[in-house]
Design an enzyme around this catalytic site. Structure first.
Site, PDB file in Angstrom:
ATOM      1  N   GLN A   1       0.823  -1.203   0.000  1.00 21.24           N
ATOM      2  CA  GLN A   1       0.000   0.000   0.000  1.00 21.24           C
ATOM      3  C   GLN A   1       0.862   1.260   0.000  1.00 21.24           C
ATOM      4  OE1 GLN A   1      -3.310  -2.101   2.818  1.00 21.24           O
ATOM      5  NE2 GLN A   1      -3.633   0.098   2.570  1.00 21.24           N
TER       6      GLN A   1
ATOM      7  N   ARG B   1      -9.402  -0.506   7.393  1.00 23.92           N
ATOM      8  CA  ARG B   1     -10.337   0.421   6.775  1.00 23.92           C
ATOM      9  C   ARG B   1     -10.689   1.568   7.727  1.00 23.92           C
ATOM     10  NH1 ARG B   1     -14.234  -1.268   2.120  1.00 23.92           N
ATOM     11  NH2 ARG B   1     -14.769   0.782   1.374  1.00 23.92           N
ATOM     12  N   CYS B   2      -9.639   2.152   8.296  1.00 25.09           N
ATOM     13  CA  CYS B   2      -9.859   3.351   9.104  1.00 25.09           C
ATOM     14  C   CYS B   2      -8.540   4.084   9.180  1.00 25.09           C
ATOM     15  CB  CYS B   2     -10.375   3.020  10.494  1.00 25.09           C
ATOM     16  SG  CYS B   2      -9.136   2.650  11.710  1.00 25.09           S
TER      17      CYS B   2
ATOM     18  N   GLU C   1     -13.173   5.128   4.266  1.00 26.02           N
ATOM     19  CA  GLU C   1     -13.213   4.471   5.571  1.00 26.02           C
ATOM     20  C   GLU C   1     -14.376   4.900   6.439  1.00 26.02           C
ATOM     21  OE1 GLU C   1      -9.286   5.673   6.221  1.00 26.02           O
ATOM     22  OE2 GLU C   1      -8.428   3.858   5.384  1.00 26.02           O
TER      23      GLU C   1
END
Lengths: 163, 805
Positions: free
Chosen positions: B236, B383-384, B759
């Site tokens: 990522q 996902r935050c 997110e």
């Protein structure tokens, strides 16, 4: 380990190869035949990223031995549509944003293809149930269901027009 | 101009710029099975690596015998810590300032830990050889409870010097990592001690895992002839990986090329640096051949990147009328065996101190104790944005508990405590400056949309019917108003391993008026190739369909910190807009020359510069691009290119209002989501179709986390949820349809006002689902039950409340 002589028809093309008896169909497709559309996600039949059609049924190719597939007709995502003429499911997944990272998509579309053969006019509930063997982590399924319903409608109207 | 000229509206339409639900350009290859993921990379002579992993959660490694494995035909090498030690690669630094074993160095600290790396001609042989490596273990006492860890005499990390400070200050116990504090402790305690009403609760956010459908993997190829290392992988943050690879291996950075190909979902799992990446590089250097390493699903769930595992003890105080006066939170954070949390360096608890939420809370304190246990390392932002999910869950549970304490409606309690529109930019008690918001408008819109009053009435009638024995189903109304903090971040306080968290975009306009733009980020499904082209289309007047977006190749893309924490749009999106503006500035000079007017006499109109007051005199961007390459323009360099490195002045603060309506069967513990309404405000909207898709996906991950997904351990440290049989990922059958909605409050400091959205639905979704479960049982006195709310736990809750007669 001694190898087996295996014959397959993959996307209409006859293939012959030597594989160990323990080799999985997904491995043969990806590594020996370079069909990298189907993916490996779990190795336990849960996620469906490896879904292909074998003799008219959806199978999880991560838990089918190549030996079991001997003599079979296989269809993978590479056998659906062409760059010049996409399959209606491929068009509808794009049209309705039915994919994000794309990893589940080949299995998802291949499964949907079979589902619509089995049930050309499914309800939303039947689509959700019929697709429950294919996991997606990105879309929340809503647009996948929409894509498949739209594809069914288009396939049906094309069929009606032809009749 | 003649009659055939397109109208202004047609020109805007053709751009497919900001606000267009442009279809995705990525989809052509993905729908045809032509994506290129790391496991699709195939090189001549490529070898395959696989790990021998520890079956024990805590044990001494007494010996490793590789003879039988090496004797197996097709096995090329078996690496152990002893082989890596001369290269100083048997340990590696973590993102959190700790270090982590690459291969077991004398002991193992969690089940699934990497012990030896087998390299063989194919995957089957590598897996066979792993079974032949004989490791002699001596079991040690196992600690899987962070509270017990802080009391225990057992020393988990014998490599750390007793009594010495850690990366984030003093360690108060041998299994303690850090205490991180923010806010005013004494002032907060005073307010709470003297408050009219205080609610106190322990809120646990369980350990879970991002579990993208594609696991982690890498292919390393060391070209010894040219001295170049090429590394493909599930990264990522590919540029940071290059820097880290250079620092660790000693190979100069220009000789390393890192490529993130298509990534099959990330969700935070692919931020960290894992032993597999290091071992594939070393194995390629040792063998001189390319080496591929791909995790299987069990490896993925056991070893790379858990998320959450926060025990949050909260106190919230208020007046009798419900005005909140103070918030106190102490977190016991289970970080596992190594502190490998993926946070900006100065924030060992991430941005958890956004936990005052959407509320105007005058005084607050947060303390986070990080603790070692015999669990996998990780602590990624699933996902935050860096522990924001934990923070949102904490405050949204505390609000509900306070509402019970006050015997007040939870929607009304939120409303009277929201930060007001005219308070922005708002300074929070824990040090953040919220950029913009209009919470009351969003809240009212959400409650109206679901007929909140009607739902409460129905719920009241349901409880009465339940008490009369006429139904066994309860109705829960789960409310959430969340505020996120994303877009890390300003270089002055945000870095990863010393690299400031800016991001970048480089644009080249071709002579015939199409373009390529390269960014420092990398899409994992978010659709960057589609949406970043839209930003550029609006800035430069070149249609999005004529712009190629590329990311993920460090040899071609400008340096950037990557994609996670919803930072792509806030940071790289801003860089894209700024680079587009540089293009436009140069184009203006060229247009002025071509039209023989002064720069200042021109104005921008969609896709062209027009002479003010003479609309028939203009030059389109395509004409200007051509001139940039074929005319000698005095004082202007040939070509039309720009690069922007963007250091954001602040984070962005997206927010949202969610309502979940849930039916719960008291006897089976099953639930049914009857309705889910999600209103998101992510500032300026780039592509509504993509935003909606992000919201659907994030809500479904939230559904999973809240209702069943966890990484569970037994007392011996065995992972109980290591396959998708046990680790819950919802199917199409369990997932509801969602209703999405929006308000649009632009960020005042972002060039196009966008805030990021990927997110939000996970951050807001988890408390919405969980609050619905709690709310269903509120009439029967339930204050707090821990997630995940699977069928058994809901049944148990009902049973504990005496609802089974």
């Amino acid at each position: 380990m001694s190898k087996m002589h295996i014959k397959l028809t993959v996307n209409g093309k006859e293939e012959e190869l030597l594989a160990e008896p323990r080799e999985l169909l997904i491995y043969v497709l990806r590594e020996r035949l370079n069909l990298t559309g189907p993916h490996v996600g779990c190795e336990t039949s849960h996620c469906g990223a490896c879904t292909v059609e074998m003799n008219g049924k959806s199978v999880k190719s991560c838990t089918v031995l190549a030996a079991q597939a001997n003599g079979a007709e296989i269809t993978t995502i590479e056998g659906l549509g062409t760059p010049d003429e996409l399959h209606v499911l491929q068009k509808m997944f794009k049209e309705h944003h039915g994919l994000q990272c794309g990893y589940c998509t080949p299995g998802m579309i291949t499964r949907a293809h079979r589902l619509l053969q089995e049930n050309p006019n499914p309800s939303e509930e039947e689509v959700r149930f019929g697709m429950a063997g294919n996991l997606c982590r990105c879309t929340g399924y809503q647009n996948i269901v929409k894509s498949i319903m739209a594809a069914a409608a288009e396939m049906n109207s094309a069929k009606e027009a032809a009749e | 101009m003649n009659d055939m000229s397109p109208t202004r509206e047609e020109r805007v339409e053709k751009l497919k710029g900001l606000g267009s639900s442009r279809k995705r350009v990525e989809d052509a290859r993905f729908t045809q099975g032509k994506g290129n993921y790391v496991d699709d990379v195939k090189l001549p002579g490529m070898l395959h690596g696989d790990f021998v992993r520890s079956p024990y959660a805590h044990a001494r490694v007494k010996s490793i015998n590789i003879d039988a494995a090496m004797a197996l035909p097709g096995v090329i090498a078996v690496l152990t810590a002893k082989d890596l030690e001369p290269l100083s690669l048997h340990w590696m630094p973590t993102l959190a300032g700790d270090k982590q074993m690459v291969l077991a160095d004398g002991k193992v600290l969690f089940q699934g830990q990497e012990v030896a790396f087998v390299v063989a001609e194919d995957r089957y042989i590598a897996a066979d050889a792993c079974e032949l490596v004989e490791v002699d273990y001596e079991e040690l006492p196992v600690i899987v409870d962070p509270f017990e860890a802080l009391e225990s005499d057992t020393v988990l990390r014998e490599d750390l010097e007793a009594g010495a400070d850690g990366a984030h200050g003093p360690r108060k116990h041998h299994n303690h990592i850090f205490l991180w504090e923010e806010g005013e402790k004494e002032a907060t305690e005073q307010v709470i001690d003297s408050a009219e009403v205080v609610a106190e609760e322990m809120v646990y956010y369980h350990r879970t895992h991002p579990c993208p459908l594609e696991t982690c993997g890498s292919v390393a190829s060391m070209d010894k002839v040219n001295g170049k290392l090429t590394l493909w992988g599930t990264f990522q943050a590919p540029h940071v990986v290059r820097t880290v690879a250079s620092l660790l291996s000693g190979i100069e950075e220009h000789n390393i090329r890192v490529i993130s190909p298509d990534i099959g979902g990330g969700f935070g799992n692919k931020v960290g640096v894992y032993p597999g990446y290091v071992c594939s590089i070393v194995a390629s250097i040792v063998t001189g051949q390319p080496v591929k390493w791909i995790e299987d699903r069990m490896d993925n769930l056991m070893a790379t990147a858990f998320a959450r595992d926060y025990w949050m003890k909260g106190k919230i105080s208020a007046t009798k009328e419900g005005k909140i006066t103070g918030l106190h939170c102490h977190v016991t954070a289970d970080h596992g065996a190594f502190d490998a949390c993926a946070d900006p360096t100065k924030f060992p608890a991430g941005f958890f101190h956004i936990c005052t939420g959407s509320y105007d809370i005058p005084v607050a304190y947060v303390g986070v104790d990080g603790v070692y246990t015999n669990k996998a390392p990780g602590g990624v932002a699933y996902r935050c944005s860096f522990r924001v999910t934990e923070a949102a869950y904490f405050i949204e549970r505390m609000i509900e508990v306070l509402a019970m304490e006050l015997n007040m409606d939870a929607a009304e309690l939120r409303r009277i405590n929201f930060i007001k529109k005219d308070q922005f930019p708002y300074q929070s008690a824990l040090g953040w400056e919220f950029d913009s918001g209009d919470y009351h408008t969003a809240w009212d819109k959400a409650l109206d949309a679901v007929d909140y009053a009607g739902l409460r009435k129905e719920q009241e009638e349901r409880v009465a019917a339940f008490k009369r024995g006429e139904t066994r189903k309860l109705l829960g109304i789960g409310l959430t108003h969340f505020t996120e903090i994303v877009g890390a971040g300003p270089v002055k306080n945000c870095d990863i391993l010393g690299m400031g968290m800016f991001d970048s975009c480089e644009i080249r306009i071709h002579p015939t008026g199409s373009a390529v733009a390269r960014l420092g980020t990398i899409s994992q499904g978010q659709g960057h190739a589609t949406t970043f082209a839209q930003i550029l289309a609006s800035e430069t007047g070149i249609p999005a369909d004529s712009i190629t977006i590329e990311e993920g190749d460090t040899d071609t893309a400008p340096y950037g910190l990557g994609t996670y924490g919803s930072r792509s749009t806030p940071v790289a999106g801003a860089a894209t807009a700024m680079a587009g503006r540089k293009i436009r500035a140069k184009a203006q000079m060229i247009a002025a020359y071509l039209l023989e007017v002064h720069d200042n006499d021109l104005e921008w109109d969609v896709d062209r510069f027009v002479v003010k007051g003479a609309p028939e005199r203009f030059k389109t961007m395509a004409e200007i691009a051509y001139a940039a390459y074929n005319q000698a323009i005095p004082g202007v360099e040939p070509g039309l290119e720009a690069v922007s490195y963007y250091d954001p002045p602040n984070m962005t603060y997206p927010f949202g209002a969610y309502v979940c309506v849930m039916e719960i069967d008291v006897d089976t513990g099953e639930h049914e989501i009857r309705q889910f309404y999600a209103l998101d405000d992510c500032g300026t909207r780039i592509n509504p179709m993509v935003i909606e898709g992000q919201v659907h996906g994030g809500l479904t991950e939230a559904l999973a986390i809240a209702m069943g997904q966890e990484i569970a351990y037994d007392k011996l440290g065995n992972v109980k949820t290591g396959t998708l049989m046990d680790f819950f990922l919802p199917t199409a059958w369990e997932t509801p349809n969602y209703t999405t909605d929006f308000t649009e409050t632009p960020s005042p400091h972002h060039p196009i006002g966008a805030k990021g959205v990927g997110e939000s639905p996970n951050v807001g979704g988890v408390p919405a689902f969980s609050n619905a479960v709690h709310d269903a049982f509120r009439a029967f006195g339930l204050r707090q039950s821990h997630m995940p709310h699977d069928h058994w736990r809901i049944w148990k809750t009902a049973n504990d409340l005496g609802l089974h007669g």
